[in-house]
Motif scaffolding. Structure first.
Motif, PDB file in Angstrom:
ATOM      1  N   ASP A   1       0.757  -1.394   0.040  1.00 41.18           N
ATOM      2  CA  ASP A   1      -0.044   0.115   0.021  1.00 41.18           C
ATOM      3  C   ASP A   1       0.877   1.248   0.010  1.00 41.18           C
ATOM      4  O   ASP A   1       0.448   2.303  -0.764  1.00 41.18           O
ATOM      5  CB  ASP A   1      -0.933  -0.113   1.000  1.00 41.18           C
ATOM      6  N   LEU A   2       2.028   1.221   0.792  1.00 38.17           N
ATOM      7  CA  LEU A   2       2.936   2.661   0.741  1.00 38.17           C
ATOM      8  C   LEU A   2       3.434   2.641  -0.622  1.00 38.17           C
ATOM      9  O   LEU A   2       3.562   3.813  -1.024  1.00 38.17           O
ATOM     10  CB  LEU A   2       3.938   2.040   1.999  1.00 38.17           C
ATOM     11  N   CYS A   3       3.883   1.390  -1.076  1.00 41.27           N
ATOM     12  CA  CYS A   3       4.561   1.759  -2.554  1.00 41.27           C
ATOM     13  C   CYS A   3       3.690   2.145  -3.441  1.00 41.27           C
ATOM     14  O   CYS A   3       3.889   2.948  -4.525  1.00 41.27           O
ATOM     15  CB  CYS A   3       4.996   0.453  -2.850  1.00 41.27           C
ATOM     16  N   HIS A   4       2.302   1.774  -3.495  1.00 40.89           N
ATOM     17  CA  HIS A   4       1.408   2.196  -4.527  1.00 40.89           C
ATOM     18  C   HIS A   4       1.205   3.681  -4.007  1.00 40.89           C
ATOM     19  O   HIS A   4       1.085   4.415  -5.029  1.00 40.89           O
ATOM     20  CB  HIS A   4      -0.027   1.134  -4.228  1.00 40.89           C
ATOM     21  N   SER A   5       1.001   4.148  -2.769  1.00 42.49           N
ATOM     22  CA  SER A   5       0.654   5.666  -2.706  1.00 42.49           C
ATOM     23  C   SER A   5       1.929   6.449  -2.988  1.00 42.49           C
ATOM     24  O   SER A   5       1.633   7.628  -3.460  1.00 42.49           O
ATOM     25  CB  SER A   5       0.661   5.636  -1.210  1.00 42.49           C
ATOM     26  N   ARG A   6       3.102   5.796  -2.938  1.00 41.43           N
ATOM     27  CA  ARG A   6       4.456   6.635  -3.326  1.00 41.43           C
ATOM     28  C   ARG A   6       4.470   6.566  -4.647  1.00 41.43           C
ATOM     29  O   ARG A   6       5.194   7.750  -5.328  1.00 41.43           O
ATOM     30  CB  ARG A   6       5.733   6.056  -2.439  1.00 41.43           C
ATOM     31  N   THR A   7       4.069   5.753  -5.297  1.00 38.74           N
ATOM     32  CA  THR A   7       4.492   5.715  -6.966  1.00 38.74           C
ATOM     33  C   THR A   7       3.463   5.833  -7.873  1.00 38.74           C
ATOM     34  O   THR A   7       3.586   6.214  -9.032  1.00 38.74           O
ATOM     35  CB  THR A   7       5.221   4.259  -7.241  1.00 38.74           C
ATOM     36  N   SER A   8       2.087   5.800  -7.472  1.00 30.15           N
ATOM     37  CA  SER A   8       0.929   5.841  -8.391  1.00 30.15           C
ATOM     38  C   SER A   8       0.651   7.462  -8.989  1.00 30.15           C
ATOM     39  O   SER A   8       0.699   8.144  -7.839  1.00 30.15           O
ATOM     40  CB  SER A   8      -0.078   5.339  -7.821  1.00 30.15           C
ATOM     41  N   ALA A   9       0.540   7.722 -10.082  1.00 29.68           N
ATOM     42  CA  ALA A   9       0.151   9.019 -10.535  1.00 29.68           C
ATOM     43  C   ALA A   9      -1.215   9.326 -10.058  1.00 29.68           C
ATOM     44  O   ALA A   9      -1.753  10.429 -10.081  1.00 29.68           O
ATOM     45  CB  ALA A   9       0.358   9.112 -12.027  1.00 29.68           C
ATOM     46  N   ASN A  10      -2.234   8.283  -9.793  1.00 30.90           N
ATOM     47  CA  ASN A  10      -3.486   8.291  -9.442  1.00 30.90           C
ATOM     48  C   ASN A  10      -3.841   8.969  -7.916  1.00 30.90           C
ATOM     49  O   ASN A  10      -2.963   8.842  -7.383  1.00 30.90           O
ATOM     50  CB  ASN A  10      -4.332   7.327  -9.604  1.00 30.90           C
ATOM     51  N   ALA A  11      -4.527   9.898  -7.972  1.00 28.10           N
ATOM     52  CA  ALA A  11      -4.746  10.570  -6.694  1.00 28.10           C
ATOM     53  C   ALA A  11      -6.127  11.222  -6.570  1.00 28.10           C
ATOM     54  O   ALA A  11      -6.743  11.540  -7.711  1.00 28.10           O
ATOM     55  CB  ALA A  11      -3.823  11.735  -6.481  1.00 28.10           C
ATOM     56  N   LEU A  12      -6.988  11.485  -5.526  1.00 28.72           N
ATOM     57  CA  LEU A  12      -8.076  12.281  -5.466  1.00 28.72           C
ATOM     58  C   LEU A  12      -8.081  13.539  -6.069  1.00 28.72           C
ATOM     59  O   LEU A  12      -8.943  13.898  -6.770  1.00 28.72           O
ATOM     60  CB  LEU A  12      -8.473  12.263  -3.992  1.00 28.72           C
ATOM     61  N   HIS A  13      -6.916  14.278  -5.843  1.00 28.34           N
ATOM     62  CA  HIS A  13      -6.718  15.578  -6.364  1.00 28.34           C
ATOM     63  C   HIS A  13      -5.509  15.641  -7.363  1.00 28.34           C
ATOM     64  O   HIS A  13      -4.423  14.973  -6.913  1.00 28.34           O
ATOM     65  CB  HIS A  13      -6.330  16.710  -5.219  1.00 28.34           C
ATOM     66  N   SER A  14      -5.481  16.291  -8.471  1.00 28.67           N
ATOM     67  CA  SER A  14      -4.551  16.450  -9.398  1.00 28.67           C
ATOM     68  C   SER A  14      -3.411  17.291  -8.685  1.00 28.67           C
ATOM     69  O   SER A  14      -3.618  18.198  -7.779  1.00 28.67           O
ATOM     70  CB  SER A  14      -5.039  17.086 -10.552  1.00 28.67           C
ATOM     71  N   ASP A  15      -2.267  16.934  -9.000  1.00 28.88           N
ATOM     72  CA  ASP A  15      -0.949  17.974  -8.640  1.00 28.88           C
ATOM     73  C   ASP A  15      -1.177  19.548  -8.711  1.00 28.88           C
ATOM     74  O   ASP A  15      -0.968  20.365  -7.817  1.00 28.88           O
ATOM     75  CB  ASP A  15       0.410  17.607  -9.116  1.00 28.88           C
ATOM     76  N   GLU A  16      -1.979  19.746  -9.655  1.00 26.62           N
ATOM     77  CA  GLU A  16      -2.237  21.199 -10.226  1.00 26.62           C
ATOM     78  C   GLU A  16      -3.226  21.591  -9.243  1.00 26.62           C
ATOM     79  O   GLU A  16      -3.272  22.928  -8.646  1.00 26.62           O
ATOM     80  CB  GLU A  16      -2.709  21.247 -11.518  1.00 26.62           C
ATOM     81  N   HIS A  17      -4.337  20.917  -8.757  1.00 23.87           N
ATOM     82  CA  HIS A  17      -5.321  21.346  -7.950  1.00 23.87           C
ATOM     83  C   HIS A  17      -4.694  21.503  -6.482  1.00 23.87           C
ATOM     84  O   HIS A  17      -4.972  22.556  -5.804  1.00 23.87           O
ATOM     85  CB  HIS A  17      -6.260  20.405  -7.837  1.00 23.87           C
ATOM     86  N   VAL A  18      -3.818  20.664  -6.087  1.00 21.40           N
ATOM     87  CA  VAL A  18      -3.067  20.633  -4.814  1.00 21.40           C
ATOM     88  C   VAL A  18      -2.157  21.959  -4.655  1.00 21.40           C
ATOM     89  O   VAL A  18      -2.301  22.862  -3.824  1.00 21.40           O
ATOM     90  CB  VAL A  18      -1.982  19.454  -4.497  1.00 21.40           C
ATOM     91  N   ASP A  19      -1.411  22.222  -5.775  1.00 29.03           N
ATOM     92  CA  ASP A  19      -0.620  23.490  -5.908  1.00 29.03           C
ATOM     93  C   ASP A  19      -1.536  24.721  -5.758  1.00 29.03           C
ATOM     94  O   ASP A  19      -1.275  25.803  -4.878  1.00 29.03           O
ATOM     95  CB  ASP A  19       0.112  23.516  -7.110  1.00 29.03           C
ATOM     96  N   PHE A  20      -2.598  24.710  -6.532  1.00 24.39           N
ATOM     97  CA  PHE A  20      -3.627  25.934  -6.143  1.00 24.39           C
ATOM     98  C   PHE A  20      -4.100  26.116  -5.157  1.00 24.39           C
ATOM     99  O   PHE A  20      -4.222  27.051  -4.454  1.00 24.39           O
ATOM    100  CB  PHE A  20      -4.583  25.990  -7.389  1.00 24.39           C
ATOM    101  N   TRP A  21      -4.570  25.015  -4.314  1.00 27.49           N
ATOM    102  CA  TRP A  21      -5.200  24.880  -3.081  1.00 27.49           C
ATOM    103  C   TRP A  21      -4.201  25.726  -1.928  1.00 27.49           C
ATOM    104  O   TRP A  21      -4.474  26.203  -1.111  1.00 27.49           O
ATOM    105  CB  TRP A  21      -5.530  23.415  -2.665  1.00 27.49           C
TER     106      TRP A  21
END
Length: 466
Positions: free
Chosen positions: A25-45
């Motif tokens: 689970d850790l490896c998946h969370s660390r390597t997967s490009a999928n996420a609830l929020h996009s990186d762009e959304h996180v940066d804007f937030w």
């Protein structure tokens, strides 16, 4: 980053494993490009919140702080309610096999054990972590990403009235199967006197917390690791908690780890026996090396180490609109560094057995270096630490990573340290002082999960390997 074997990650992604363990689970969370929020959304937030600081800070002489008193006899600084914390003095004698040193200093005395907790949850099969955009008066850059919960004992037991912190109930008595990590970890033993907090990560069910309150966000481990590359954004307590995830232990390492541990444990025990720290509480008025300076702050007579200043804080949008408090200021940037080497594909880190006045165990594992340059340059009483020049930028060892991370802003005022990881070139050997040892990932995993064994500086820089 966590040691992620590609086939392990693939197994999680295609769903073929009926019960993937936490390392997967850790490896998946660390390597997967999928996420609830996009990186762009996180940066804007994040940028939205950085652009709206709500705290206004005015440095103030200690004697003018509202509801804080300087005791006329001891000189100690305490709140008139008896709550929060006290600034007291200590006199110290440190005796080793080869030398003896005496000094005195102020310390923060806050005996309560608090909770520093992060909520974890699987979203679409990927482990996410709940962080909070929180502003503290001493933060660099105003808002930083803090744990889901930061609560003192008084906060979460509501002994002074008021509402309990959001989410704290998840951490008070969680089912054992939901606890990812739960250990007491010490705070900065150089300035906190015998202070520990419980560092926790607790898993909630996928149907829990469908909507987070304003100021909270779900992030994957990959997204957090990306944000760690930015200066002074991930809060010190968040880094402390996340350090437990840097070296997830694989079953194949268990036996090798157990074989190598006795020698390391014996070395640490020897260092505890060789270091005698005699600490006596004293009033600030009795300290010989410190004084109230012309600004009304409590400072070292040579201008070294740190000083205790006062601040008045006004807040927009908080339940408490204004308050005053003492806070520790270290104007000069410090250095926290790790030296790493790779042998047969395995990483080793040079750790030191570090004594600190405020640690009950006296000795804990510290990073290769932790220092503020001005405390040693031109100081006849203190020798420069081992590898001082290398971590000041001599260029002898290649730089793997470097960035500024700050101390927590509730007790420390805009304090930041360069976090640096250097690589020992292959074939290079160092003659190590007896208080230094190379530890591999499995050994560090053991001590991080033992609790109160790896100091706050080491946990901070280790988290940058996420």
């Amino acid at each position: 980053m966590p040691h992620c074997v590609p086939e392990m990650v693939a197994e999680v992604q295609d769903g073929s494993s009926s019960a993937p363990d936490f390392v997967y689970d850790l490896c998946h969370s660390r390597t997967s490009a999928n996420a609830l929020h996009s990186d762009e959304h996180v940066d804007f937030w994040i940028e939205e919140r950085l652009a709206r600081p709500r705290l206004h800070i005015i440095p103030t002489p200690l004697e003018r702080l509202c509801r804080w008193r300087i005791d006329p006899i001891s000189g100690n600084i305490r709140h008139d309610s008896g709550r929060f914390f006290t600034v007291t003095g200590v006199k110290v004698r440190h005796r080793t096999q080869t030398a003896e040193l005496e000094w005195d200093q102020p310390m923060i005395d806050q005996p309560e054990v608090g909770i520093l907790g992060i909520i974890a949850k699987k979203i679409d099969g990927i482990l996410h972590f709940c962080l909070q955009a929180k502003e503290e008066p001493g933060n660099v850059n105003s808002v930083q990403l803090s744990p889901s919960v930061q609560a003192t004992y008084s906060n979460y037991t509501r002994v002074h009235g008021g509402s309990a912190p959001p989410f704290v109930n998840f951490f008070l008595n969680p089912p054992p199967e939901k606890v990812i990590f739960s250990k007491l970890q010490t705070e900065d033993g150089g300035r906190f006197l015998y202070k520990s907090n419980r560092n926790m990560i607790v898993l909630v069910d996928e149907n829990e917390l469908p909507v987070l309150p304003e100021g909270f966000i779900w992030l994957t481990l990959r997204q957090i690791a990306r944000l760690l590359l930015r200066d002074n954004l991930i809060h010190a307590t968040t880094r402390s908690i996340l350090s437990c995830l840097v070296f997830p232990l694989r079953e194949s390492e268990d036996y090798r780890m157990l074989r190598s541990l006795p020698e390391i444990i014996q070395w640490l025990d020897d260092q505890k026996a060789f270091n005698h720290l005699f600490v006596k509480r004293e009033g600030l008025n009795t300290l010989q090396e410190w004084e109230m300076d012309r600004d009304g702050y409590f400072s070292h007579r040579e201008g070294r180490f740190f000083r205790v200043i006062g601040i008045n804080v006004t807040s927009a949008g908080r339940e408490v609109s204004s308050w005053s408090q003492p806070i520790v200021e270290t104007p000069e940037k410090g250095v926290i560094g790790l030296l790493m080497r790779v042998i047969a594909g395995e990483r080793y880190f040079l750790m030191q057995a570090k004594p600190d006045v405020g640690n009950r165990s006296i000795i804990q594992l510290g990073p290769t270096v932790q220092f503020t340059p001005g405390n040693y340059i031109g100081n006849r009483r203190l020798a420069k630490p081992f590898l001082f020049d290398d971590f000041m930028g001599s260029g002898r060892f290649p730089v793997i990573s470097a960035g500024f991370q700050s101390e927590e802003g509730a007790r420390f005022f805009r304090e930041e340290h360069l976090h640096t990881v250097l690589m020992l070139p292959e074939g290079t050997e160092l003659l190590l002082p007896p208080e230094f040892r190379w530890l591999n990932e499995a050994q560090l995993h053991f001590f991080l999960h033992l609790g109160e064994s790896v100091n706050s500086c080491a946990r901070s820089v280790l988290s940058c390997l996420l």
